[in-house]
Enzyme design. Structure first.
Site, PDB file in Angstrom:
ATOM      1  N   ARG A 143       0.651  -1.087  -0.036  1.00 19.91           N
ATOM      2  CA  ARG A 143      -0.111   0.007  -0.091  1.00 19.91           C
ATOM      3  C   ARG A 143       0.861   1.164   0.016  1.00 19.91           C
ATOM      4  O   ARG A 143       0.582   2.199  -0.806  1.00 19.91           O
ATOM      5  CB  ARG A 143      -0.979   0.029   1.345  1.00 19.91           C
ATOM      6  N   THR A 144       1.545   1.351   0.800  1.00 21.70           N
ATOM      7  CA  THR A 144       2.511   2.764   1.022  1.00 21.70           C
ATOM      8  C   THR A 144       3.282   3.051  -0.118  1.00 21.70           C
ATOM      9  O   THR A 144       3.346   4.138  -0.455  1.00 21.70           O
ATOM     10  CB  THR A 144       3.288   2.810   2.256  1.00 21.70           C
ATOM     11  N   LYS A 155      25.248  -4.259  -1.164  1.00 19.28           N
ATOM     12  CA  LYS A 155      26.862  -4.176  -1.406  1.00 19.28           C
ATOM     13  C   LYS A 155      27.618  -3.759  -0.359  1.00 19.28           C
ATOM     14  O   LYS A 155      28.781  -3.713  -0.062  1.00 19.28           O
ATOM     15  CB  LYS A 155      27.622  -3.535  -2.504  1.00 19.28           C
ATOM     16  N   ARG A 203      11.596   4.018   3.490  1.00 19.11           N
ATOM     17  CA  ARG A 203      11.108   3.043   4.551  1.00 19.11           C
ATOM     18  C   ARG A 203      12.089   2.176   5.001  1.00 19.11           C
ATOM     19  O   ARG A 203      12.922   1.648   4.029  1.00 19.11           O
ATOM     20  CB  ARG A 203      10.103   2.065   4.055  1.00 19.11           C
ATOM     21  N   HIS A 230       5.133   6.197  11.588  1.00 16.70           N
ATOM     22  CA  HIS A 230       4.566   6.134  10.210  1.00 16.70           C
ATOM     23  C   HIS A 230       3.766   7.216  10.031  1.00 16.70           C
ATOM     24  O   HIS A 230       2.334   7.156   9.864  1.00 16.70           O
ATOM     25  CB  HIS A 230       3.794   4.682   9.908  1.00 16.70           C
TER      26      HIS A 230
HETATM   27  C1  NCD Z   1       1.941  -0.687   8.366  1.00 21.08           C
HETATM   28  C2  NCD Z   1       3.421  -0.648   8.430  1.00 21.08           C
HETATM   29  O1  NCD Z   1       4.153  -0.867   7.438  1.00 21.08           O
HETATM   30  O2  NCD Z   1       3.740  -0.100   9.514  1.00 21.08           O
HETATM   31  N1  NCD Z   1       1.524  -1.190   6.914  1.00 21.08           N
HETATM   32  C3  NCD Z   1       1.395   0.071   6.100  1.00 21.08           C
HETATM   33  O3  NCD Z   1       1.936   0.898   5.685  1.00 21.08           O
HETATM   34  N2  NCD Z   1      -0.064   0.443   5.820  1.00 21.08           N
HETATM   35  C4  NCD Z   1       0.994  -1.731   9.242  1.00 21.08           C
HETATM   36  C5  NCD Z   1       1.773  -3.164   9.181  1.00 21.08           C
HETATM   37  O4  NCD Z   1       2.845  -3.404   8.613  1.00 21.08           O
HETATM   38  O5  NCD Z   1       1.260  -3.958  10.095  1.00 21.08           O
END
Ligand code: NCD
Length: 316
Positions: free
Chosen positions: A63-64, A93, A115, A143
């Site tokens: 999703r993100t 590497k 991320r 997040h």
């Molecule tokens: C979340 C995350 O990555 O923190 N997912 C997301 O970005 N919607 C929640 C999760 O992974 O449980």
């Protein structure tokens, strides 16, 4: 207004006026997406294709990442994506993240969506670049864009945020979305937070202190059934299995909190159920058709909120 329109690292950067502006812009994006669907082009070119967003994801995501990439494309901008940076970028590497960020900077990225599995890494990345960094999740820390879309969804579903009671359920210790969401809710008036987690997976003390400092009323329990009738929002999260030392350790907490039709029947008619997704077994799929199940609408809202953020960062 507190947010400087550059990096998005923590929800602590925002005040109520920032949220109002972001949500207003997101609402506009929703209308634009509907027009896009009909005319198949970006009305008025919201962003020049010369703007390039680079995504660098060192942890799994559906999703993100897709939401950010889709947001950039729907605005008319361009995307260069590294979805498995730990295996497929020079990080494999042995390159440091700092060097990777400096490289994307020299290669003229206009915005970097990052991320990582290390808490605080997004913040550290801002020290090696003047390109806007958007934190798409840093370890168990925060997040922030998920929390923005969560609060936007609450506003859309309930038409209010002040005065509501929000139950946060699941692995509150390791879940970064609930850390950001809890802190963001503190910007509103008279919000009550009920923290519902199994033993050993409670909300970290820093987040509780944050609530204390802002005089937010909260309670801590492991009794979902005993709390559910009071909730306006039930925010469900999965067990963050990847954060435990071993599969056996994670297994000890398995199956502790499943939301099913029986439980949903106990909820208020005008409440809503949110989940950042992915879900595993904590929400049974047969509640998906219940009008209170808002987690897929939440995904859609994420696209609008991220379009708004990118537009504001790149052009304001
Ligand atoms: C979340 C995350 O990555 O923190 N997912 C997301 O970005 N919607 C929640 C999760 O992974 O449980």
């Amino acid at each position: 207004m507190k947010w400087d329109r550059q990096h998005v690292i923590s929800v602590e950067q925002f005040d109520g006026e920032d949220l109002r502006r972001i949500f207003l812009m997101a609402k506009g994006m929703e209308a634009i997406l509907n027009v896009c669907r009909i005319v198949r082009e970006v009305p008025g070119g919201l962003l020049s294709p010369s703007y390039v967003m680079c995504t660098l994801f060192c942890e799994p995501s559906t999703r993100t990442r897709v939401s950010f990439e889709m947001a950039m494309r729907r605005l008319g901008g361009s995307v260069i994506s590294t979805s498995d940076a730990r295996a497929q970028s020079s990080i494999a590497k042995g390159e440091s993240l700092a060097d990777t960020i400096k490289t994307l900077t020299e290669l003229s990225a206009d915005v970097i969506v990052l991320r990582t599995s290390d808490s605080g890494m997004a913040e550290r990345a801002t020290e090696c670049t003047n390109v806007p960094i958007i934190n798409a999740g840093d370890g168990t820390n925060e997040h922030p864009t998920q929390a923005l879309l969560d609060v936007y969804t609450i506003q859309q579903e309930l038409d209010r945020i002040d005065g509501i009671t929000v139950g946060l359920l699941g692995d509150l210790k390791n879940g970064r979305t609930v850390h950001s969401l809890t802190k963001l809710l503190a910007l509103f008036n008279d919000v009550k937070v009920i923290l519902i987690s199994p033993d050993g997976l409670g909300m970290p003390s820093e987040v509780l202190e944050y609530l204390d400092q802002r005089h937010v009323s909260y309670s801590v329990t492991d009794d979902l059934r005993g709390s559910v009738e009071d909730l306006d929002v039930l925010y469900v999260t999965r067990l963050q299995r990847e954060r435990f030392g071993s599969p056996e350790e994670a297994q000890r907490h398995e199956g502790t909190s499943a939301v099913d039709t029986g439980l949903v029947r106990m909820m208020k008619h005008n409440s809503c159920i949110l989940h950042p997704l992915p879900r595993v077994n904590e929400l049974t799929p047969n509640i998906d058709l219940d009008p209170r199940a808002a987690y897929f609408r939440q995904v859609r809202n994420g696209l609008c909120v991220r379009m708004a953020l990118l537009k504001m960062i790149l052009t304001e």
